[in-house]
Structures are given as C-alpha cells and as structure tokens.
Design an enzyme around this catalytic site. Structure first.
Site, PDB file in Angstrom:
ATOM      1  N   GLU A 128      21.189 -37.707  11.948  1.00 27.16           N
ATOM      2  CA  GLU A 128      21.523 -37.023  10.587  1.00 27.16           C
ATOM      3  C   GLU A 128      23.285 -36.684  10.140  1.00 27.16           C
ATOM      4  O   GLU A 128      23.834 -36.580   9.658  1.00 27.16           O
ATOM      5  CB  GLU A 128      20.759 -36.310  10.077  1.00 27.16           C
ATOM      6  CG  GLU A 128      20.008 -37.254   9.236  1.00 27.16           C
ATOM      7  CD  GLU A 128      18.360 -36.579   9.148  1.00 27.16           C
ATOM      8  OE1 GLU A 128      17.622 -37.083   8.154  1.00 27.16           O
ATOM      9  OE2 GLU A 128      17.867 -35.693   9.773  1.00 27.16           O
ATOM     10  N   GLU A 148      11.141 -39.589  12.141  1.00 28.53           N
ATOM     11  CA  GLU A 148      10.330 -38.695  11.655  1.00 28.53           C
ATOM     12  C   GLU A 148       9.037 -39.546  10.952  1.00 28.53           C
ATOM     13  O   GLU A 148       7.951 -37.562  11.328  1.00 28.53           O
ATOM     14  CB  GLU A 148      11.229 -38.022  10.263  1.00 28.53           C
ATOM     15  CG  GLU A 148      12.343 -37.009  11.072  1.00 28.53           C
ATOM     16  CD  GLU A 148      13.131 -38.375  11.226  1.00 28.53           C
ATOM     17  OE1 GLU A 148      14.708 -37.350  11.043  1.00 28.53           O
ATOM     18  OE2 GLU A 148      13.171 -39.016  10.950  1.00 28.53           O
TER      19      GLU A 148
END
Length: 274
Positions: A128, A148
C-alpha cells in the site's frame, strides 16, 4: 506543523532511527527502511519514523524523495507481532490512524514526488506504500501481495485508494484472492511504472530524480498537488473510514485473534466468522 507535532516527529525519528534511515544523496532525500530481520515490517515507531523523515526532507532536501528498503524486502507492512499491543481502542487508533494513515497522508501531501524503489517483497501495508507513492520503480525480484485476509484483517488502504491508483478488477483480484503479483505483472496491475534488473534499481532511481528535476520546483509542486487532489480529498478520507471500521469491527473479533496467532505460530488459521 505545530510545536507539538514537531516534537512528536522528532521523538519518532529518534526512536525509529535504528531502522528508518534518512540521508541526502546529491541533494535528494533517501528514506531507507533497514530492518531486514523483520522483512522491514513496521511497528508504530517505524510508521512515525517514515512520516518524520518525509517532513525532514522538506526542510533539508526539497525535491523528489526516494523510499526504499534493504535486504530481500521493500516492506512487509505492519509488524503483526505488535498486534497484541492493541489492547484498547486508543492504542489501536494510535497505530492505524496516527501511524499508518499518518504516513500515507504524508506521502500523498508531500510537496514533491515520492518515489518508491521496490527492492523486494512488498506485502500488506508495504504494498500500500507503493500504491500511494507518486512513482514506483521495481527490481525484477520484487513481488507484491495483499494477504491481510489470511489473518482475519483486510487491506484498508487499498480499498480506499484502488479506484484512484489502479484498475478496479485487478485491485479486487489482489484484495480478494490474495495471490502474489510478480514484478513482471506489476505494471499491468497499476502498481509500478517500470521494472529494472535488481542491480540497476539504484541507478534508475537516480535517473528518475534527474528527469523530474528538469522541471522547476514550482512545476513539480503544483503538478503533484493537482494530480493528487482526488486521492487527498476522497481516497484518504475513505481510508480513514476503513481503518475506523477495522478498529471497531475487526480488531475485537476472535477471527483476528485466531489469524494473528496462526500467523505467528506458522500454522493455518481456523476462522469461525466471529
């Protein structure tokens, strides 16, 4: 920046100086995550350290900034071993809003282009960081993933900025399927601008800085401000809402506890949707 903010950034820089390095090379700021034993995973001090280094770059080396890592990883995202410390909403808020989101905002609003030099694995929050950066150059050995979901969490930054930074279907594939994306495929996913041999990464980053500097400083600043306007006004506020949902709805669940425990024990999790 207020006196309180300056003190906090200075303290964070001191605390994280063991692995978040700041240096000036040929008048350009380089921020290096140097925690190879943890695959450059970031605890709260690490997130604050990157933010502090970005503020320092404005004062000491105004112009394009490079963010890169050492060893076989660019950044493995959040240090999962520290999740057990998120015992209260306040602590979780400090980590995810004050730490992680603060760094993403610092990159997006930095007056000059922030270039990620992806030297290896970019996982979770590390991937990210690449998404939010202005330009990204990857070494051929780099790989990207948003895993995740395997620990019962979800890619909060990616869901907020994907519409601004990459194609929706490809972004969805990364978020839902959680597979690896190779450096060769990374441009197709909108993750990086170009890929170079590992040994050429530093030289390519230096050449990228030189090309940017062919424009006037004001041209760089105004170009970035308007290119990032939607990301700053729409994308990052959505990230904040996603992180607040993570704090309020995901962190208290048994599935997250099971997922993080399984990750640290190197076993498969057993999720019960609770």
């Amino acid at each position: 920046m207020s006196a309180t903010d300056e003190a906090r950034h200075h303290q964070a820089e001191e605390q994280s100086q063991m692995y978040v390095k700041f240096e000036v090379r040929d008048d350009a700021a380089w921020i290096v995550i140097d925690r190879p034993g943890k695959l450059n995973a970031l605890d709260l001090d690490g997130w604050h350290g990157i933010t502090a280094a970005l503020h320092r770059a404005v004062a000491e080396a105004p112009g394009p900034v490079v963010l890169t890592g050492t060893g076989r990883a660019f950044c493995a995202g959040d240090d999962i071993a520290t999740f057990a410390q998120h015992t209260t909403r306040e602590r979780a808020h400090d980590f995810f809003i004050g730490g992680l989101l603060g760094t993403m905002e610092a990159i997006a609003t930095h007056p000059y282009p922030v270039i990620t030099g992806v030297n290896g694995l970019a996982v979770g929050g590390g991937c990210e960081l690449v998404l939010v950066s202005d330009l990204a150059i990857a070494a051929e050995s780099a790989r990207f993933a948003l895993p995740e979901g395997r620990i019962g969490a979800w890619p909060t930054v990616q869901v907020g900025v994907a519409a601004h930074e990459s194609g929706r279907k490809l972004a969805n594939e990364m978020a839902f399927e959680m597979g690896w994306v190779s450096a060769a495929d990374a441009p197709r996913f909108g993750l990086v601008n170009r890929v170079v041999p590992d040994e050429d990464l530093e030289e390519e980053l230096e050449q990228t800085i030189a090309r940017i500097r062919a424009a006037s400083p004001q041209a760089q600043r105004l170009t970035k401000r308007f290119l990032n306007e939607e990301l700053v006004t729409t994308g990052l506020p959505k990230v904040r809402r996603a992180l607040e949902a993570l704090i309020d709805e995901t962190l208290p669940t048994r599935d997250l506890q099971e997922g993080t425990s399984a990750f640290l024990a190197k076993r498969l999790p057993t999720f019960i949707d609770a």
